[in-house]
Design a protein around this motif. Structure first.
Motif, PDB file in Angstrom:
ATOM      1  N   ILE A 275     -15.144  -0.765   8.185  1.00  0.00           N
ATOM      2  CA  ILE A 275     -14.606  -0.100   6.989  1.00  0.00           C
ATOM      3  C   ILE A 275     -15.258  -0.616   5.708  1.00  0.00           C
ATOM      4  N   PHE A 276     -15.278  -1.933   5.527  1.00  0.00           N
ATOM      5  CA  PHE A 276     -15.875  -2.514   4.317  1.00  0.00           C
ATOM      6  C   PHE A 276     -17.055  -3.395   4.707  1.00  0.00           C
TER       7      PHE A 276
ATOM      8  N   ARG B 267     -17.310  -0.066  -2.219  1.00  0.00           N
ATOM      9  CA  ARG B 267     -16.133   0.719  -2.582  1.00  0.00           C
ATOM     10  C   ARG B 267     -16.430   1.840  -3.583  1.00  0.00           C
ATOM     11  N   PRO B 268     -17.220   2.815  -3.167  1.00  0.00           N
ATOM     12  CA  PRO B 268     -17.509   3.939  -4.063  1.00  0.00           C
ATOM     13  C   PRO B 268     -16.279   4.826  -4.306  1.00  0.00           C
ATOM     14  N   VAL B 269     -16.395   5.741  -5.284  1.00  0.00           N
ATOM     15  CA  VAL B 269     -15.259   6.595  -5.637  1.00  0.00           C
ATOM     16  C   VAL B 269     -15.586   8.082  -5.455  1.00  0.00           C
ATOM     17  N   ASP B 270     -16.703   8.371  -4.776  1.00  0.00           N
ATOM     18  CA  ASP B 270     -17.166   9.759  -4.680  1.00  0.00           C
ATOM     19  C   ASP B 270     -16.130  10.709  -4.070  1.00  0.00           C
ATOM     20  N   GLN B 271     -15.381  10.253  -3.088  1.00  0.00           N
ATOM     21  CA  GLN B 271     -14.413  11.149  -2.435  1.00  0.00           C
ATOM     22  C   GLN B 271     -13.230  11.462  -3.365  1.00  0.00           C
ATOM     23  N   HIS B 272     -12.891  10.511  -4.203  1.00  0.00           N
ATOM     24  CA  HIS B 272     -11.836  10.760  -5.206  1.00  0.00           C
ATOM     25  C   HIS B 272     -12.294  11.864  -6.159  1.00  0.00           C
TER      26      HIS B 272
ATOM     27  N   ARG C 136      -7.896  -1.666  -7.897  1.00  0.00           N
ATOM     28  CA  ARG C 136      -8.552  -0.433  -7.522  1.00  0.00           C
ATOM     29  C   ARG C 136      -7.590   0.767  -7.419  1.00  0.00           C
TER      30      ARG C 136
ATOM     31  N   ASP D 181      -7.452  -4.619   7.337  1.00  0.00           N
ATOM     32  CA  ASP D 181      -6.678  -5.631   6.602  1.00  0.00           C
ATOM     33  C   ASP D 181      -6.197  -6.778   7.493  1.00  0.00           C
TER      34      ASP D 181
ATOM     35  N   SER E 191     -10.741   8.513   3.721  1.00  0.00           N
ATOM     36  CA  SER E 191     -10.403   7.471   2.746  1.00  0.00           C
ATOM     37  C   SER E 191      -8.915   7.552   2.426  1.00  0.00           C
ATOM     38  N   VAL E 192      -8.256   6.415   2.497  1.00  0.00           N
ATOM     39  CA  VAL E 192      -6.826   6.360   2.204  1.00  0.00           C
ATOM     40  C   VAL E 192      -6.595   6.765   0.740  1.00  0.00           C
ATOM     41  N   GLY E 193      -7.310   6.095  -0.157  1.00  0.00           N
ATOM     42  CA  GLY E 193      -7.111   6.345  -1.586  1.00  0.00           C
ATOM     43  C   GLY E 193      -7.453   7.777  -1.977  1.00  0.00           C
TER      44      GLY E 193
ATOM     45  N   ASN F 172       0.806  -1.218   0.000  1.00  0.00           N
ATOM     46  CA  ASN F 172       0.000   0.000   0.000  1.00  0.00           C
ATOM     47  C   ASN F 172       0.844   1.276   0.000  1.00  0.00           C
TER      48      ASN F 172
ATOM     49  N   ARG G  23     -16.598  -7.932   4.264  1.00  0.00           N
ATOM     50  CA  ARG G  23     -15.235  -8.416   4.440  1.00  0.00           C
ATOM     51  C   ARG G  23     -15.152  -9.631   5.373  1.00  0.00           C
TER      52      ARG G  23
END
Ligand code: UD1
Length: 440
Positions: free
Chosen positions: A330-331, A124-129, A95, A308, A165-167, A26, A334
């Motif tokens: 978080i997820f 796992r949405p992408v809205d924050q990105h 991802r 994780d 969000s990390v990503g 990561n 999982r």
């Protein structure tokens, strides 16, 4: 099963010995993305040779980068990496490829990426990105399976994330380092990998302050320099091996433990009866006294207990008497390893985001299937603790993040009777040089 790769383990032996930990997946992936910000050669020393890294390498090559390995060091020559499109096929495999969108914009003023894939562990949405890029002035058009983004030069802004969000934090940082003016990112994730990314970017000439805190401030620079840094040890791999030792009531020495990044995990480990000391830079993890359940544990953003390590811990808890409960915050999906662990004799019931583990029932070897990366590692851990032989199928998932888990576990005394490892890479086209490297 052809194409998936399987690992056979005969369990029942306590793990013992000394191990060193591979570079962090990561941390390496966003650093690879950062290399695109410089038109020249950047280096990642001690980069993990795992399929996610190969996949990112393949994507960078598809953009025009030239990449090669010298021993354990990955070289990325991005002098002519002027491509602007990443196919859905590539982003579907991994991802983290989404974080390339910001760097494509920084480099070329435009970028197109397919909707990202990754382990199947929830929505796992992408809205924050998208939010952070839009706030930096980017225009984004969402087509059926594509994200098309454009912006002449991004402009610094004050951007608050609705969710940590990390990503998305990495996306914001990567986009802002060459944006015009100052950017303040608020409610950032604080994971160590973000700190490593910022250290790398700073070496490349970026001006960043506050990483590791929830507010990160970035002053955009016009040009970046070459990046050259050691990838830090992987905290999740270290935690996985400590779990494997605990499940088998073994004792291992980690030569290069991640510094201070495993505290939340080690606190839980101690509650289970595990002991650890640090000595001369090493971490000695003694799991021989592992005997106590964990009545309640929640996964949280850093510095909380890492999602994780939730599945690897679940495998350990299946080996101790009494009831444990884990809540996954978080997820939402999982707990896929639970069903497979139950095939081995574990008693785990999952209801929505909580798993109740009634531990202490003997684990028996059987055929199980890994369905995602960390859940797959949990199956290996349970197999090491089980009586008889376990066949773990679907090991391509495990190879996404663990470089040589079979070799490491064997070195610690685990009985891995068969490892069809080279088949794991079947779905990913590995450049010739690397293929040779992974097979050795
Ligand atoms: C990273 C790690 C992964 C780890 C995860 C959480 C990498 C390559 N992967 O994944 O191993 O499990 O952090 O520590 O570093 N979310 C949104 N909108 C977004 C982005 C995320 O709602 O735009 C949600 C996700 O659905 C999830 C939560 O935020 O529920 C955390 O996800 P995030 O921190 O973004 O994880 P990743 O960066 O994908």
């Amino acid at each position: 099963m052809k194409g998936l790769g399987e690992i056979r383990i005969t369990g029942g032996r306590p793990l013992r010995g000394t191990i060193s930990i591979q570079g962090s997946k990561n941390a390496a992936l966003p650093m690879m993305a950062a290399a695109l910000l410089y038109r020249g050669v950047s280096v990642l020393r001690g980069c993990p040779a795992i399929t996610d890294v190969f996949c990112m390498e393949e994507i960078l090559r598809s953009l025009g980068a030239v990449t090669w390995w010298e021993g354990k060091d990955l070289y990325l020559d991005c002098s002519y990496a002027d491509g602007t499109e990443i196919s859905g096929e590539n982003t579907g495999k991994m991802r983290s490829s989404l974080i390339l969108l910001g760097v494509l914009l920084a480099r070329n003023g435009k970028g197109t990426v397919g909707y990202p894939g990754g382990c199947v562990i929830g929505k796992r949405p992408v809205d924050q990105h998208l939010h952070v890029l839009k706030e930096l002035g980017v225009c984004i058009v969402e087509e059926a399976h594509l994200l098309e983004a454009s912006c002449e030069r991004m402009k610094g802004n004050r951007v608050s994330f609705a969710k940590r969000s990390v990503g998305a934090t990495e996306q914001g940082i990567l986009a802002a380092v060459t944006a015009e003016g100052k950017t303040r990112l608020l409610n950032c994730a604080r994971e160590p990998e973000i700190i490593w990314l910022c250290r790398y970017l700073r070496k490349m000439g970026a001006e960043i302050r506050g990483e590791g805190k929830s507010c990160i401030e970035i002053t955009g620079v016009k040009e970046m320099k070459a990046g050259d840094m050691e990838v830090p040890p992987d905290r999740i791999v270290a935690g996985t091996y400590i779990c494997a030792a605990a499940a088998t009531r073994g004792r291992i020495v980690i030569e290069n433990p991640p510094e201070g990044e495993l505290d939340a995990f080690l606190k839980v480990y101690r509650k289970m009866g595990g002991q650890y000391i640090r000595k001369s830079g090493k971490l000695i993890a003694d799991g021989r006294g592992t005997a106590y359940p964990v009545p309640y544990l929640e996964t949280e953003v850093y510095p909380g207990f890492p999602t994780d390590l939730q599945s690897p811990l679940m495998a350990v808890l299946a080996t101790v008497s009494g009831e444990s409960c884990i809540r996954e915050n978080i997820f939402e999906d999982r707990f896929r390893a639970a069903e497979e662990l139950n095939k081995m004799g574990a008693r785990i019931t999952v209801f929505e985001r909580e798993a109740k583990i009634q531990g202490g029932f003997p684990l028996r070897g059987c055929k199980v299937t890994a369905r995602e990366l960390r859940g797959g590692a949990a199956l290996l851990i349970a197999a090491l603790a089980a009586q008889g032989e376990t066949i773990v199928e679907g090991c391509s998932f495990i190879c996404r993040g663990y470089q040589h888990i079979c070799k490491d576990l064997t070195a610690l005394g685990g009985q891995i009777t068969e490892d069809t490892g080279t088949a794991f890479y079947e779905n990913i086209e590995i450049p010739k040089k690397i293929k040779h490297y992974t097979q050795t």
